[in-house]
Each structure stands twice: as structure tokens, then as C-alpha cells.
Motif scaffolding. Structure first.
Motif, PDB file in Angstrom:
ATOM      1  N   GLU A 137      51.866  47.336  26.819  1.00 20.22           N
ATOM      2  CA  GLU A 137      51.111  46.310  26.105  1.00 20.22           C
ATOM      3  C   GLU A 137      49.610  46.605  26.044  1.00 20.22           C
ATOM      4  OE1 GLU A 137      53.586  45.643  28.186  1.00 20.22           O
ATOM      5  OE2 GLU A 137      54.638  43.786  27.688  1.00 20.22           O
ATOM      6  N   LEU A 138      48.980  46.759  27.212  1.00 22.82           N
ATOM      7  CA  LEU A 138      47.527  46.902  27.200  1.00 22.82           C
ATOM      8  C   LEU A 138      47.076  48.250  26.660  1.00 22.82           C
ATOM      9  CD1 LEU A 138      46.370  45.181  30.504  1.00 22.82           C
ATOM     10  CD2 LEU A 138      46.419  44.288  28.188  1.00 22.82           C
ATOM     11  N   SER A 139      47.740  49.317  27.073  1.00 22.54           N
ATOM     12  CA  SER A 139      47.304  50.639  26.616  1.00 22.54           C
ATOM     13  C   SER A 139      47.478  50.791  25.112  1.00 22.54           C
ATOM     14  CB  SER A 139      48.082  51.736  27.347  1.00 22.54           C
ATOM     15  OG  SER A 139      49.467  51.622  27.114  1.00 22.54           O
ATOM     16  N   THR A 140      48.529  50.178  24.564  1.00 21.30           N
ATOM     17  CA  THR A 140      48.774  50.267  23.126  1.00 21.30           C
ATOM     18  C   THR A 140      47.727  49.493  22.327  1.00 21.30           C
ATOM     19  OG1 THR A 140      51.153  50.540  23.445  1.00 21.30           O
ATOM     20  CG2 THR A 140      50.422  49.784  21.279  1.00 21.30           C
ATOM     21  N   TYR A 141      47.391  48.320  22.814  1.00 20.30           N
ATOM     22  CA  TYR A 141      46.540  47.432  22.033  1.00 20.30           C
ATOM     23  C   TYR A 141      45.049  47.533  22.363  1.00 20.30           C
ATOM     24  CZ  TYR A 141      50.600  45.085  20.052  1.00 20.30           C
ATOM     25  OH  TYR A 141      51.744  44.819  19.358  1.00 20.30           O
ATOM     26  N   LEU A 142      44.725  47.987  23.561  1.00 19.24           N
ATOM     27  CA  LEU A 142      43.319  48.014  23.951  1.00 19.24           C
ATOM     28  C   LEU A 142      42.759  49.425  24.102  1.00 19.24           C
ATOM     29  CD1 LEU A 142      43.206  45.100  26.535  1.00 19.24           C
ATOM     30  CD2 LEU A 142      42.407  45.084  24.182  1.00 19.24           C
ATOM     31  N   GLY A 143      43.635  50.437  24.055  1.00 24.46           N
ATOM     32  CA  GLY A 143      43.137  51.801  24.153  1.00 24.46           C
ATOM     33  C   GLY A 143      42.325  52.002  25.420  1.00 24.46           C
ATOM     34  N   GLY A 144      41.120  52.532  25.286  1.00 30.93           N
ATOM     35  CA  GLY A 144      40.280  52.801  26.450  1.00 30.93           C
ATOM     36  C   GLY A 144      39.340  51.675  26.803  1.00 30.93           C
ATOM     37  N   ARG A 145      39.618  50.475  26.307  1.00 30.91           N
ATOM     38  CA  ARG A 145      38.679  49.375  26.531  1.00 30.91           C
ATOM     39  C   ARG A 145      39.102  48.452  27.670  1.00 30.91           C
ATOM     40  NH1 ARG A 145      36.251  46.565  21.397  1.00 30.91           N
ATOM     41  NH2 ARG A 145      34.704  46.118  23.015  1.00 30.91           N
ATOM     42  N   TYR A 146      39.801  49.003  28.625  1.00 33.90           N
ATOM     43  CA  TYR A 146      40.113  48.223  29.817  1.00 33.90           C
ATOM     44  C   TYR A 146      40.115  49.159  31.023  1.00 33.90           C
ATOM     45  CZ  TYR A 146      44.847  50.138  30.132  1.00 33.90           C
ATOM     46  OH  TYR A 146      45.905  50.988  30.280  1.00 33.90           O
ATOM     47  N   ILE A 147      39.937  48.561  32.178  1.00 32.35           N
ATOM     48  CA  ILE A 147      39.974  49.304  33.436  1.00 32.35           C
ATOM     49  C   ILE A 147      41.013  48.671  34.339  1.00 32.35           C
ATOM     50  CG2 ILE A 147      38.066  47.919  34.397  1.00 32.35           C
ATOM     51  CD1 ILE A 147      38.652  51.608  35.200  1.00 32.35           C
ATOM     52  N   GLU A 148      41.865  49.487  34.918  1.00 32.18           N
ATOM     53  CA  GLU A 148      42.870  48.980  35.862  1.00 32.18           C
ATOM     54  C   GLU A 148      42.381  49.180  37.290  1.00 32.18           C
ATOM     55  OE1 GLU A 148      47.349  49.902  37.591  1.00 32.18           O
ATOM     56  OE2 GLU A 148      46.511  51.140  35.989  1.00 32.18           O
ATOM     57  N   ILE A 149      42.470  48.144  38.092  1.00 31.66           N
ATOM     58  CA  ILE A 149      42.131  48.222  39.511  1.00 31.66           C
ATOM     59  C   ILE A 149      43.338  47.716  40.297  1.00 31.66           C
ATOM     60  CG2 ILE A 149      40.612  47.407  41.350  1.00 31.66           C
ATOM     61  CD1 ILE A 149      38.389  47.202  39.240  1.00 31.66           C
ATOM     62  N   HIS A 150      43.890  48.588  41.119  1.00 31.46           N
ATOM     63  CA  HIS A 150      45.119  48.259  41.834  1.00 31.46           C
ATOM     64  C   HIS A 150      44.795  47.581  43.162  1.00 31.46           C
ATOM     65  CE1 HIS A 150      49.393  48.596  42.599  1.00 31.46           C
ATOM     66  NE2 HIS A 150      49.126  49.027  43.822  1.00 31.46           N
ATOM     67  N   ILE A 151      45.416  46.437  43.393  1.00 30.29           N
ATOM     68  CA  ILE A 151      45.245  45.680  44.646  1.00 30.29           C
ATOM     69  C   ILE A 151      46.442  45.962  45.544  1.00 30.29           C
ATOM     70  CG2 ILE A 151      44.814  43.433  45.686  1.00 30.29           C
ATOM     71  CD1 ILE A 151      42.670  44.246  43.683  1.00 30.29           C
ATOM     72  N   GLN A 152      46.189  46.437  46.751  1.00 30.99           N
ATOM     73  CA  GLN A 152      47.261  46.736  47.696  1.00 30.99           C
ATOM     74  C   GLN A 152      47.385  45.631  48.738  1.00 30.99           C
ATOM     75  OE1 GLN A 152      45.993  51.374  47.879  1.00 30.99           O
ATOM     76  NE2 GLN A 152      47.481  50.742  49.410  1.00 30.99           N
ATOM     77  N   SER A 153      48.473  45.690  49.491  1.00 27.72           N
ATOM     78  CA  SER A 153      48.577  44.816  50.648  1.00 27.72           C
ATOM     79  C   SER A 153      47.505  45.232  51.662  1.00 27.72           C
ATOM     80  CB  SER A 153      49.977  44.903  51.268  1.00 27.72           C
ATOM     81  OG  SER A 153      50.273  46.235  51.659  1.00 27.72           O
ATOM     82  N   LEU A 154      47.330  44.473  52.703  1.00 29.13           N
ATOM     83  CA  LEU A 154      46.223  44.687  53.627  1.00 29.13           C
ATOM     84  C   LEU A 154      46.264  46.073  54.261  1.00 29.13           C
ATOM     85  CD1 LEU A 154      46.257  41.294  55.598  1.00 29.13           C
ATOM     86  CD2 LEU A 154      44.924  41.880  53.556  1.00 29.13           C
ATOM     87  N   SER A 155      45.102  46.706  54.324  1.00 33.91           N
ATOM     88  CA  SER A 155      44.966  47.915  55.117  1.00 33.91           C
ATOM     89  C   SER A 155      45.015  47.528  56.598  1.00 33.91           C
ATOM     90  CB  SER A 155      43.643  48.607  54.812  1.00 33.91           C
ATOM     91  OG  SER A 155      42.553  47.802  55.269  1.00 33.91           O
TER      92      SER A 155
END
Length: 403
Positions: A127-145
Motif C-alpha cells: 500500500e504505502l510503497s505503491t502510493y507514496l514512493g519515497g515520500r515516507y520513512i519506516e521506523i520499526h518499533i521492537q519489544s523492550l531491549s
């Protein structure tokens, strides 16, 4: 309710606010994406007291009427303020059908800063990559370190605290239950798993045979850090008399990866300097979830748990991780960041010459000058050096941030 800051995420995300890009926070359900989103709202209010923050939490009943992109657009028409900076925060955005249509329009016109969370990787891969191309940034949230785990549970770094982390994992809500209430803890972890399977696998991926999926998850949990291939899956399926082709099984594993239950890690030929396309390994996004799926005595496979913990810490530090292959050996992890690799071997205990030769010897076969480490549970007061390879305790490794 007290909100414990996860400042490393908040600070990183704030760098992208106001830069003309949509921000997507991804991760397994209940790893703390909603908390990070709330903290962001608080920080935005501090920096911009006049900000107009529109917060939609799709897990709350009050937003049930926002079912698709038309509903979302209609809702937002009444919320924007022309004289203020507008911020749109949507929690679990994938629960709004066609959400990408509205977000694309808003992002193109730069009407507001968009920050969304999602619990399925397909949200970004399609969805996002198709419609927004390079205009978004993904930041992955992990469980607690491990360090966050100590903070949340008000513990000091010790062998006992490490044992608790390796056993229960890093789901943030566990601090409210109390680790001493083991029955409650495991019931909660089980409920989280059930929710992920229902919402992010069965409904999202359209998988019909839940029993087969759960059997495969049990297989992966029992084989954490082991090579998984079509051949090994075929043998397992036959042994369980399961009517599923290896290709279908791999698609089931892909569904689990999309839901952030597990992470697929490819192999890298160190001498040939190329990624290999077969025989990947899988590691769990949360140790507690992995231990739940193993069931029974979780202390009998401590080496697998330690290896998974090392993987999670490297991932938390922002490294790109692969499995290293040599002509006659394997490196547990190659961690690369900014073009600079570091090599890691993981062992429970280094107790004799044979173990030393195996764990250190493979690293010494690599003919470059990049950092090399062995991580183990050996009792040591400080790092040791063996022919240029650094030997660290797991506790020291999990509390370190630079390699």
C-alpha cells in the motif's frame, strides 16, 4: 496511567517531523507503538503549543465509524485548522480500508504531518510503497531491549535480571502485571499471540488453516537459529502427516513475518560477497512469545534463546543482519551499518579447547580487520581477547551500544 519514555525512538522520529515525509511506525502488536505515538504527541505539543493534533486510535470503539478512506477523508474535513500546524496521528492504520488513498492526497498537498502505526508489513510493502514512493520513512518499533526491560521493571543489571529477560521477553505491558505473577504473564502473552494470529494472519493474509499455521510456528520456535529450507520443511510436514506443500509452508512463514512474529535472516557468502537465496534462519521478535510457543521446559534450549537475544539487540541498534557462510563453517551474525561490518559468534559457555576452536576459529578464518566478537554466558569481570577476537558476556553485550 504512567507512560515510560522510550526516548531513543522518540528522538529519532522527531528528526523527520516537518520534513515533508509521512512517518510509519511498524512492529508487532503490543510492543509499544501506541505509547511512542502518545509520547510524540506530547513532544509536539511542547514544541508547538498551538498545534492541531488529530489522533485516531482504531483499536477504540469511538473510531469504528472510520471504516475506509472515504470515511477518513470525511472525518478529517471537519478537523483541520487552517491557522495552525496540523498533525495526523493514526494508530493501527491498516484497519482502515484504502487508507493509502487519503494519505497520498494529504501528503502530496502537505496539508499536515502524518504519523501512523501498523502491525503488518504488507502495509508498507504494497500500500504505502505503491502510493507514496519515497515520500515516507519506516521506523520499526521492537519489544523492550534488555536495558529498557531493567528500567520498566525497576531492576538492576544482574544474572537474575538477565534470566528474567530471557524467559519473559520484552512486551512493555508486563511491567503492569508483575513478573512474579507468572500465570498472568503467560496468559497475557498467549492472548497477544492469539490476537496477532486472528487479526494480522488469518484476517489480513486470508489463511484458513490456523492449526497448520500454529504447528509451523511451533516448528520455527523449536528451530530458532537453525537453517530452514523447503527440504527441512518437507521432512517436518511428512513427520507430522500435514497436507501442506513446502511452498505453502514458506508462504505461511511469510505471513508470520508480515505480522512481525518472526524475522527471516538471509545468508551471506563472506568469500563470494553475495547473498544466498536458500536456507534462511528465523528469529522471533519477542523472546517471551518464542518461549510460549516452545512450551514445556524452556531452559533446555538456552543457546537458541541467547542467539535470539543477540539478534534482537543488534537489530535494536540499527544493524543490517545476515548469517555468514564460509567454505567450512558459519558465522552466526554479520552486523553491518554504514558499510562497516562486525562479526558475532554466540555460545552458551566456552568450556574447553574444542569449543574455543569452533567459536573463535571460524572468526579467525575471516581475512579482514573488522571487529569480531564471541558472546557467551561465561562468568567474566571484563572483556577478554583471543588473537584479536573480543570475548564478551551476554550481559555486557546487551548493555553496550557500539561495536
Amino acid at each position: 496511567m504512567e507512560i515510560i519514555a522510550r526516548q531513543q525512538y522518540v528522538g529519532h522520529i522527531l528528526k523527520y517531523v516537518g520534513k515533508g515525509m509521512m512517518i510509519a511506525l511498524t512492529g508487532q502488536r503490543r510492543v509499544g507503538k501506541s505509547y511512542v505515538l502518545r509520547l510524540l504527541a506530547t513532544e509536539i505539543e511542547k514544541k508547538d503549543p498551538e498545534a492541531n493534533i488529530i489522533y485516531i486510535n482504531k483499536e477504540k470503539k469511538k473510531y469504528d465509524n472510520i471504516r475506509n478512506d472515504d470515511d477518513l477523508s470525511l472525518y478529517l474535513d471537519e478537523k483541520f485548522v487552517e491557522t495552525a500546524n496540523n498533525y495526523l496521528l493514526i494508530d493501527e492504520v491498516q484497519d482502515i480500508a484504502g487508507f493509502e488513498n487519503t494519505l497520498r492526497s494529504l501528503n502530496a498537498d502537505e496539508e499536515c504531518q502524518i504519523i501512523v502505526t501498523g502491525s503488518n508489513a504488507k502495509m508498507l510493502s504494497s500500500e504505502l510503497s505503491t502510493y507514496l514512493g519515497g515520500r515516507y520513512i519506516e521506523i520499526h518499533i521492537q519489544s523492550l531491549s534488555y536495558k529498557e526491560f531493567l528500567t520498566f521493571h525497576q531492576l538492576v543489571d544482574s544474572e537474575e535480571s538477565l534470566s528474567k529477560y530471557l524467559e519473559f521477553g520484552g512486551l512493555p505491558h508486563l511491567y503492569r502485571l508483575g513478573l512474579e505473577n507468572e500465570d498472568m504473564v503467560w496468559e497475557y502473552v498467549q492472548n497477544i499471540y492469539n490476537t496477532i494470529v486472528l487479526k494480522d494472519v488469518v484476517q489480513r493474509e486470508k489463511l484458513r488453516n490456523v492449526t497448520l499455521f500454529e504447528n509451523l510456528m511451533a516448528y520455527v520456535s523449536d528451530n530458532t537459529g537453525q537453517l530452514v529450507s523447503a527440504s527441512s520443511l518437507s521432512k517436518y510436514l511428512k513427520s507430522q502427516r500435514m497436507e501442506l506443500t513446502p511452498l505453502s509452508a514458506i508462504n505461511y512463514l511469510r505471513a508470520a513475518s508480515n505480522a512481525y512474529i518472526i524475522n527471516k535472516v538471509p545468508r551471506y557468502d563472506i568469500h563470494g560477497k553475495r547473498l544466498l537465496e536458500t536456507h534462511d534462519k528465523y528469529y522471533f521478535e519477542d523472546l517471551g512469545l518464542r518461549n510460549l510457543l516452545v512450551g514445556g521446559n524452556r531452559t533446555g534450549d538456552i543457546e537458541k534463546v541467547i542467539e535470539n537475544a543477540v539478534y534482537l539487540h543488534l537489530k535494536n541498534l540499527g544493524y543490517r543482519i545476515t548469517i555468514g557462510t564460509l567454505p567450512n563453517g558459519e558465522i552466526d551474525f554479520i552486523a553491518e551499518r554504514n558499510g562497516q561490518p562486525a562479526y558475532f559468534q554466540v555460545a552458551y559457555l566456552i568450556v574447553d579447547e574444542k569449543t574455543t576452536e569452533r567459536e573463535f576459529g571460524n572468526l579467525l578464518k575471516i581475512q579482514d580487520n573488522y571487529p569480531k566478537y564471541v558472546i557467551s554466558m561465561n562468568p567474566m569481570t571484563k572483556p577478554q581477547n583471543y588473537e584479536g577476537v573480543v570475548h564478551l558476556t551476554l550481559r555486557r553485550f546487551l548493555t553496550s551500544e557500539v561495536f
